[in-house]
Design a protein around this motif. Structure first.
Motif, PDB file in Angstrom:
ATOM      1  N   TYR A  82       0.851  -1.193   0.000  1.00 27.69           N
ATOM      2  CA  TYR A  82       0.000   0.000   0.000  1.00 27.69           C
ATOM      3  C   TYR A  82       0.883   1.237   0.000  1.00 27.69           C
ATOM      4  CZ  TYR A  82      -3.549   3.349   1.603  1.00 27.69           C
ATOM      5  OH  TYR A  82      -4.385   4.438   1.726  1.00 27.69           O
ATOM      6  N   GLN A  83       0.671   2.127  -0.957  1.00 24.41           N
ATOM      7  CA  GLN A  83       1.548   3.267  -1.137  1.00 24.41           C
ATOM      8  C   GLN A  83       1.577   4.199   0.069  1.00 24.41           C
ATOM      9  OE1 GLN A  83       0.653   5.546  -4.642  1.00 24.41           O
ATOM     10  NE2 GLN A  83       2.440   6.892  -4.426  1.00 24.41           N
ATOM     11  N   GLU A  84       0.452   4.342   0.747  1.00 28.37           N
ATOM     12  CA  GLU A  84       0.368   5.260   1.886  1.00 28.37           C
ATOM     13  C   GLU A  84       0.421   4.510   3.219  1.00 28.37           C
ATOM     14  OE1 GLU A  84       0.438   8.424   1.373  1.00 28.37           O
ATOM     15  OE2 GLU A  84       0.240   8.279  -0.809  1.00 28.37           O
ATOM     16  N   VAL A  85       1.220   3.445   3.274  1.00 30.76           N
ATOM     17  CA  VAL A  85       1.276   2.627   4.487  1.00 30.76           C
ATOM     18  C   VAL A  85       1.797   3.396   5.693  1.00 30.76           C
ATOM     19  CG1 VAL A  85       3.624   1.764   4.095  1.00 30.76           C
ATOM     20  CG2 VAL A  85       1.971   0.336   5.338  1.00 30.76           C
ATOM     21  N   TRP A  86       2.488   4.519   5.459  1.00 30.24           N
ATOM     22  CA  TRP A  86       3.033   5.329   6.565  1.00 30.24           C
ATOM     23  C   TRP A  86       1.955   5.827   7.523  1.00 30.24           C
ATOM     24  CZ3 TRP A  86       0.977  10.180   6.711  1.00 30.24           C
ATOM     25  CH2 TRP A  86       0.378  10.650   5.538  1.00 30.24           C
ATOM     26  N   ILE A  87       0.692   5.852   7.065  1.00 29.05           N
ATOM     27  CA  ILE A  87      -0.357   6.399   7.926  1.00 29.05           C
ATOM     28  C   ILE A  87      -0.606   5.538   9.165  1.00 29.05           C
ATOM     29  CG2 ILE A  87      -1.504   7.533   5.991  1.00 29.05           C
ATOM     30  CD1 ILE A  87      -3.624   5.336   6.075  1.00 29.05           C
ATOM     31  N   ILE A  88      -0.089   4.302   9.151  1.00 29.65           N
ATOM     32  CA  ILE A  88      -0.282   3.450  10.331  1.00 29.65           C
ATOM     33  C   ILE A  88       0.376   4.064  11.561  1.00 29.65           C
ATOM     34  CG2 ILE A  88       1.784   2.002  10.047  1.00 29.65           C
ATOM     35  CD1 ILE A  88       0.082  -0.400  10.883  1.00 29.65           C
ATOM     36  N   LEU A  89       1.446   4.848  11.337  1.00 27.31           N
ATOM     37  CA  LEU A  89       2.131   5.510  12.459  1.00 27.31           C
ATOM     38  C   LEU A  89       1.280   6.613  13.077  1.00 27.31           C
ATOM     39  CD1 LEU A  89       5.781   5.726  11.076  1.00 27.31           C
ATOM     40  CD2 LEU A  89       4.944   4.273  12.914  1.00 27.31           C
ATOM     41  N   LEU A  90       0.271   7.082  12.353  1.00 26.78           N
ATOM     42  CA  LEU A  90      -0.600   8.128  12.900  1.00 26.78           C
ATOM     43  C   LEU A  90      -1.437   7.598  14.062  1.00 26.78           C
ATOM     44  CD1 LEU A  90      -1.928   9.839   9.634  1.00 26.78           C
ATOM     45  CD2 LEU A  90      -0.086  10.615  11.136  1.00 26.78           C
ATOM     46  N   PHE A  91      -1.657   6.283  14.081  1.00 27.96           N
ATOM     47  CA  PHE A  91      -2.489   5.704  15.138  1.00 27.96           C
ATOM     48  C   PHE A  91      -1.693   5.396  16.409  1.00 27.96           C
ATOM     49  CE2 PHE A  91      -4.614   4.686  11.141  1.00 27.96           C
ATOM     50  CZ  PHE A  91      -5.900   5.096  11.405  1.00 27.96           C
ATOM     51  N   TYR A  92      -0.375   5.439  16.306  1.00 24.76           N
ATOM     52  CA  TYR A  92       0.453   5.066  17.456  1.00 24.76           C
ATOM     53  C   TYR A  92       0.248   5.986  18.663  1.00 24.76           C
ATOM     54  CZ  TYR A  92       4.517   3.874  20.272  1.00 24.76           C
ATOM     55  OH  TYR A  92       5.332   3.503  21.311  1.00 24.76           O
ATOM     56  N   PRO A  93       0.286   7.319  18.508  1.00 28.45           N
ATOM     57  CA  PRO A  93       0.060   8.183  19.678  1.00 28.45           C
ATOM     58  C   PRO A  93      -1.301   7.953  20.334  1.00 28.45           C
ATOM     59  CG  PRO A  93       1.001   9.455  17.875  1.00 28.45           C
ATOM     60  CD  PRO A  93       0.601   8.125  17.313  1.00 28.45           C
ATOM     61  N   ILE A  94      -2.307   7.635  19.517  1.00 28.82           N
ATOM     62  CA  ILE A  94      -3.640   7.394  20.068  1.00 28.82           C
ATOM     63  C   ILE A  94      -3.642   6.117  20.905  1.00 28.82           C
ATOM     64  CG2 ILE A  94      -6.051   6.948  19.482  1.00 28.82           C
ATOM     65  CD1 ILE A  94      -5.579   8.614  16.933  1.00 28.82           C
ATOM     66  N   MET A  95      -2.916   5.112  20.424  1.00 27.71           N
ATOM     67  CA  MET A  95      -2.863   3.844  21.158  1.00 27.71           C
ATOM     68  C   MET A  95      -2.149   4.005  22.501  1.00 27.71           C
ATOM     69  SD  MET A  95      -2.044   1.193  18.049  1.00 27.71           S
ATOM     70  CE  MET A  95      -2.086  -0.220  19.137  1.00 27.71           C
ATOM     71  N   ILE A  96      -0.998   4.685  22.509  1.00 30.72           N
ATOM     72  CA  ILE A  96      -0.256   4.808  23.766  1.00 30.72           C
ATOM     73  C   ILE A  96      -0.912   5.808  24.717  1.00 30.72           C
ATOM     74  CG2 ILE A  96       1.932   4.092  22.764  1.00 30.72           C
ATOM     75  CD1 ILE A  96       2.793   7.013  22.706  1.00 30.72           C
ATOM     76  N   SER A  97      -1.826   6.637  24.198  1.00 25.28           N
ATOM     77  CA  SER A  97      -2.543   7.562  25.091  1.00 25.28           C
ATOM     78  C   SER A  97      -3.449   6.809  26.057  1.00 25.28           C
ATOM     79  CB  SER A  97      -3.370   8.558  24.272  1.00 25.28           C
ATOM     80  OG  SER A  97      -4.480   7.916  23.646  1.00 25.28           O
TER      81      SER A  97
END
Length: 383
Positions: free
Chosen positions: A92-107
């Protein structure tokens, strides 16, 4: 809470591993029925599956017991996300967006230190991916626009995670406070149902609770550095009154000196707080005050022979108020003391049985209290 989040992290890594494994299986099935052979991306997908299942097993079986820390979970999630972005098993070309969910998870850990540390790591890692991506692109205005938009997305993700963490922590605190208030109300109502039993058993009027609460509240105002809530004073007065329920009936009318066995039974009422209040930290001051209210300033009291400032202030105040009420109440072997005589007796014990400052606060509190209210019908014995 941390254990729950560890379980959620286990589930997250597990299901990502399942998705990647299914994708790998579908690639092999496609290759088996295709003349094109095994696609080049099969190696990346296979490595992704191996790493994800390794992460799952390590996190599930090795980060346990006393060695477990929420930082371990945060690290494993970030490691899994990073590997997923690098190998991009879904192509998937925009696979980098998975890192956007990381701060939400650790919150969800509701740990500001953890969020700050791993949020910064994730942001730096995202910046590294941006640099790598754009190093493969030619220069141009669109490249810089995309660069800025990605940075804003990562920053917005961090901000959203911080907001979620702050709000959920505030919500949790509110729920805990509401639960504590409900528990206190339930406890007080439960103890109040025992008042008629103690009144019949001991022939002590429950007006003693009101008198004790009023005097202790006034006395505590002379010690502003000792922060005690009004509900704690109310609960302590009520609990002290109820503590007599454990005494044998005949003790209340006995005109003679108590035997050693009877005296030991009477002393046990200091521990009723531990039985009724348990280990609730919000009730710690009440529990400690009831247990220590028979300690003496010179260290000769019971049950722990505490001395001087070792005795909690609230316990000292309950002790001197109890003594005053006992003296001004009639016993089977004597009449009630007058107000002045009781105060004189208590003042003579300043420095030995009682803290002089506490005795002085009692005198000042009584001056503000109507003397006609300092008498209460009581039994021949007040613990």
């Amino acid at each position: 809470m941390n254990r729950t989040l560890k379980h959620l992290a286990d589930r997250f890594i597990f299901w990502v591993g399942i998705v990647v494994s299914i994708h790998l299986l579908s690639v092999f099935i496609y290759a088996a029925y295709s003349d094109n052979g095994v696609p080049e991306k099969t190696v990346g997908i296979s490595l992704s599956a191996i790493v994800l299942w390794t992460l799952y097993l390590m996190h599930r079986f090795f980060s346990i017991g006393q060695l477990y820390s929420p930082h371990i979970t945060a690290f494993f999630i970030l490691l899994g996300d990073t590997f997923f972005v690098i190998y991009n098993p879904m192509d998937y070309q925009e696979v980098w967006i998975i890192l956007l969910f990381y701060p939400i998870m650790i919150s969800l850990f509701q740990n500001r230190q953890l969020f700050t540390i791993w949020g910064i790591f994730a942001f730096l890692l995202a910046g590294l991916f941006i640099i790598v991506d754009f190093s493969q692109m030619g220069p141009g205005d669109s490249m810089y626009a995309l660069l800025i938009s990605r940075l804003f997305l990562y920053a917005g993700s961090l901000l959203l995670g911080w907001i979620i963490m702050t709000y959920s922590a505030s919500l949790k605190k509110s729920f805990l406070q509401k639960g504590e208030e409900q528990n206190k109300e339930y406890l007080i109502r439960l103890l109040q149902t025992l008042i008629p039993i103690v009144e019949r058993k001991s022939r002590i009027s429950s007006k003693e609770i009101v008198l004790s609460t009023g005097l202790m509240k006034r006395m505590m105002s002379y010690f502003p550095n000792d922060r005690v809530e009004y509900w704690e004073i109310q609960l302590l007065s009520l609990l002290h009154f109820i503590s007599r329920i454990e005494w044998p009936d005949y003790v209340f009318d006995k005109p003679d000196k108590l035997t050693l066995y009877e005296y030991q039974l009477v002393k046990e009422h200091c521990y009723i707080g531990r039985s009724l209040l348990g280990s609730d930290s919000s009730l710690k001051r009440v529990r400690e005050a009831l247990q220590a209210h028979h300690e003496r300033y010179d260290g000769t009291g019971y049950p722990c022979q505490l001395k001087g400032e070792e005795i909690p202030r609230l316990a000292q105040i309950l002790g001197v108020v109890e003594c005053f009420i006992a003296m001004t109440s009639p016993r089977a072997y004597r009449e009630a003391f007058s107000f002045d005589k009781a105060m004189s007796e208590i003042e003579s014990m300043a420095g030995t049985a009682f803290d002089p400052k506490v005795v002085e606060s009692l005198r000042d509190a009584l001056e503000l209290y109507d003397k006609s209210q300092t008498r209460t019908k009581a039994s021949p014995l007040v613990g």
